[in-house]
Design a protein around this motif. Structure first.
Motif, PDB file in Angstrom:
ATOM      1  N   HIS A 141      -0.709-111.326 -43.413  1.00 49.36           N
ATOM      2  CA  HIS A 141      -1.300-110.023 -43.141  1.00 49.36           C
ATOM      3  C   HIS A 141      -1.826-109.427 -44.430  1.00 49.36           C
ATOM      4  O   HIS A 141      -1.105-109.309 -45.410  1.00 49.36           O
ATOM      5  CB  HIS A 141      -0.253-109.104 -42.515  1.00 49.36           C
ATOM      6  CG  HIS A 141      -0.734-107.723 -42.274  1.00 49.36           C
ATOM      7  ND1 HIS A 141      -0.167-106.636 -42.873  1.00 49.36           N
ATOM      8  CD2 HIS A 141      -1.736-107.242 -41.493  1.00 49.36           C
ATOM      9  CE1 HIS A 141      -0.797-105.538 -42.481  1.00 49.36           C
ATOM     10  NE2 HIS A 141      -1.753-105.886 -41.652  1.00 49.36           N
ATOM     11  N   LEU A 142      -3.092-109.060 -44.415  1.00 45.04           N
ATOM     12  CA  LEU A 142      -3.712-108.414 -45.566  1.00 45.04           C
ATOM     13  C   LEU A 142      -4.254-107.066 -45.128  1.00 45.04           C
ATOM     14  O   LEU A 142      -4.855-106.951 -44.068  1.00 45.04           O
ATOM     15  CB  LEU A 142      -4.864-109.269 -46.114  1.00 45.04           C
ATOM     16  CG  LEU A 142      -4.520-110.696 -46.509  1.00 45.04           C
ATOM     17  CD1 LEU A 142      -5.782-111.493 -46.757  1.00 45.04           C
ATOM     18  CD2 LEU A 142      -3.654-110.693 -47.739  1.00 45.04           C
ATOM     19  N   ARG A 143      -4.046-106.066 -45.933  1.00 45.15           N
ATOM     20  CA  ARG A 143      -4.562-104.736 -45.620  1.00 45.15           C
ATOM     21  C   ARG A 143      -5.474-104.293 -46.752  1.00 45.15           C
ATOM     22  O   ARG A 143      -5.074-104.225 -47.895  1.00 45.15           O
ATOM     23  CB  ARG A 143      -3.424-103.743 -45.438  1.00 45.15           C
ATOM     24  CG  ARG A 143      -3.931-102.343 -45.192  1.00 45.15           C
ATOM     25  CD  ARG A 143      -2.836-101.412 -44.787  1.00 45.15           C
ATOM     26  NE  ARG A 143      -3.255-100.913 -43.497  1.00 45.15           N
ATOM     27  CZ  ARG A 143      -2.470-100.524 -42.543  1.00 45.15           C
ATOM     28  NH1 ARG A 143      -1.198-100.579 -42.693  1.00 45.15           N
ATOM     29  NH2 ARG A 143      -2.936-100.075 -41.424  1.00 45.15           N
ATOM     30  N   THR A 144      -6.711-103.992 -46.392  1.00 41.61           N
ATOM     31  CA  THR A 144      -7.680-103.491 -47.367  1.00 41.61           C
ATOM     32  C   THR A 144      -8.149-102.127 -46.866  1.00 41.61           C
ATOM     33  O   THR A 144      -8.916-102.046 -45.922  1.00 41.61           O
ATOM     34  CB  THR A 144      -8.898-104.435 -47.467  1.00 41.61           C
ATOM     35  OG1 THR A 144      -8.636-105.665 -46.839  1.00 41.61           O
ATOM     36  CG2 THR A 144      -9.286-104.675 -48.892  1.00 41.61           C
ATOM     37  N   GLY A 145      -7.649-101.091 -47.492  1.00 43.61           N
ATOM     38  CA  GLY A 145      -8.000 -99.741 -47.050  1.00 43.61           C
ATOM     39  C   GLY A 145      -7.450 -99.487 -45.661  1.00 43.61           C
ATOM     40  O   GLY A 145      -6.257 -99.580 -45.426  1.00 43.61           O
ATOM     41  N   LEU A 146      -8.325 -99.223 -44.723  1.00 40.23           N
ATOM     42  CA  LEU A 146      -7.917 -98.986 -43.336  1.00 40.23           C
ATOM     43  C   LEU A 146      -8.066-100.221 -42.460  1.00 40.23           C
ATOM     44  O   LEU A 146      -7.774-100.185 -41.274  1.00 40.23           O
ATOM     45  CB  LEU A 146      -8.745 -97.839 -42.743  1.00 40.23           C
ATOM     46  CG  LEU A 146      -8.571 -96.483 -43.419  1.00 40.23           C
ATOM     47  CD1 LEU A 146      -9.530 -95.471 -42.823  1.00 40.23           C
ATOM     48  CD2 LEU A 146      -7.134 -95.995 -43.283  1.00 40.23           C
ATOM     49  N   GLU A 147      -8.502-101.305 -43.055  1.00 35.49           N
ATOM     50  CA  GLU A 147      -8.779-102.513 -42.288  1.00 35.49           C
ATOM     51  C   GLU A 147      -7.650-103.527 -42.445  1.00 35.49           C
ATOM     52  O   GLU A 147      -7.185-103.796 -43.541  1.00 35.49           O
ATOM     53  CB  GLU A 147     -10.096-103.120 -42.776  1.00 35.49           C
ATOM     54  CG  GLU A 147     -10.631-104.197 -41.885  1.00 35.49           C
ATOM     55  CD  GLU A 147     -12.008-104.632 -42.343  1.00 35.49           C
ATOM     56  OE1 GLU A 147     -12.182-105.848 -42.548  1.00 35.49           O
ATOM     57  OE2 GLU A 147     -12.876-103.767 -42.512  1.00 35.49           O
ATOM     58  N   ASP A 148      -7.200-104.098 -41.311  1.00 35.26           N
ATOM     59  CA  ASP A 148      -6.190-105.150 -41.311  1.00 35.26           C
ATOM     60  C   ASP A 148      -6.875-106.490 -41.116  1.00 35.26           C
ATOM     61  O   ASP A 148      -7.820-106.621 -40.338  1.00 35.26           O
ATOM     62  CB  ASP A 148      -5.180-104.941 -40.185  1.00 35.26           C
ATOM     63  CG  ASP A 148      -4.249-103.786 -40.446  1.00 35.26           C
ATOM     64  OD1 ASP A 148      -3.965-103.523 -41.622  1.00 35.26           O
ATOM     65  OD2 ASP A 148      -3.808-103.144 -39.473  1.00 35.26           O
TER      66      ASP A 148
END
Length: 121
Positions: free
Chosen positions: A4-11
């Protein structure tokens, strides 16, 4: 297995590893008496994994067990788990999740407390 990677508000979920259920030899919950999310999956090599929570670890083990019984019908070793929460045929198991099981336990405990406080005629 996904990462799982989270960049800002995007998963974002990346597939890291694939395996077949028929190759799974054992799932080890490590410590059945403690509330921890860590477990091992034994294939030709052992994978040390961490679930989101202890409840999700048990949900994952139940799912693997159910898939194994439904499709493979082979002996899957599940060790260091509280087996009452793994098998569907146990008294405390529930298809509605761990919250319902906890509510049942609290309900029975409160009934026992009320009965113990009632005077005997």
């Amino acid at each position: 297995m996904v990462k799982h990677l989270r960049t800002g508000l995007e998963d974002k979920y990346d597939i890291v590893e694939k395996w077949l259920l028929k190759d799974l030899e054992m799932i080890d919950g490590k410590e059945a008496d403690t509330d921890n999310p860590y477990f091992d999956m034994h294939f030709e090599k052992v994978y040390n994994l961490e679930a989101y929570s202890c409840a999700s670890k048990y949900a994952f083990a139940r799912t693997l067990n159910n898939l194994n019984e439904m499709y493979l019908k082979q002996d899957l070793k599940i060790v260091n788990f509280d087996i009452a929460y793994i098998n569907d045929n146990c008294f405390w198991s529930s298809n509605n999740g761990d919250c319902l099981v906890l509510m049942r336990i609290c309900f029975y405990a409160s009934n026992l407390l009320c009965l113990s406080l009632c005077p005997m005629p």
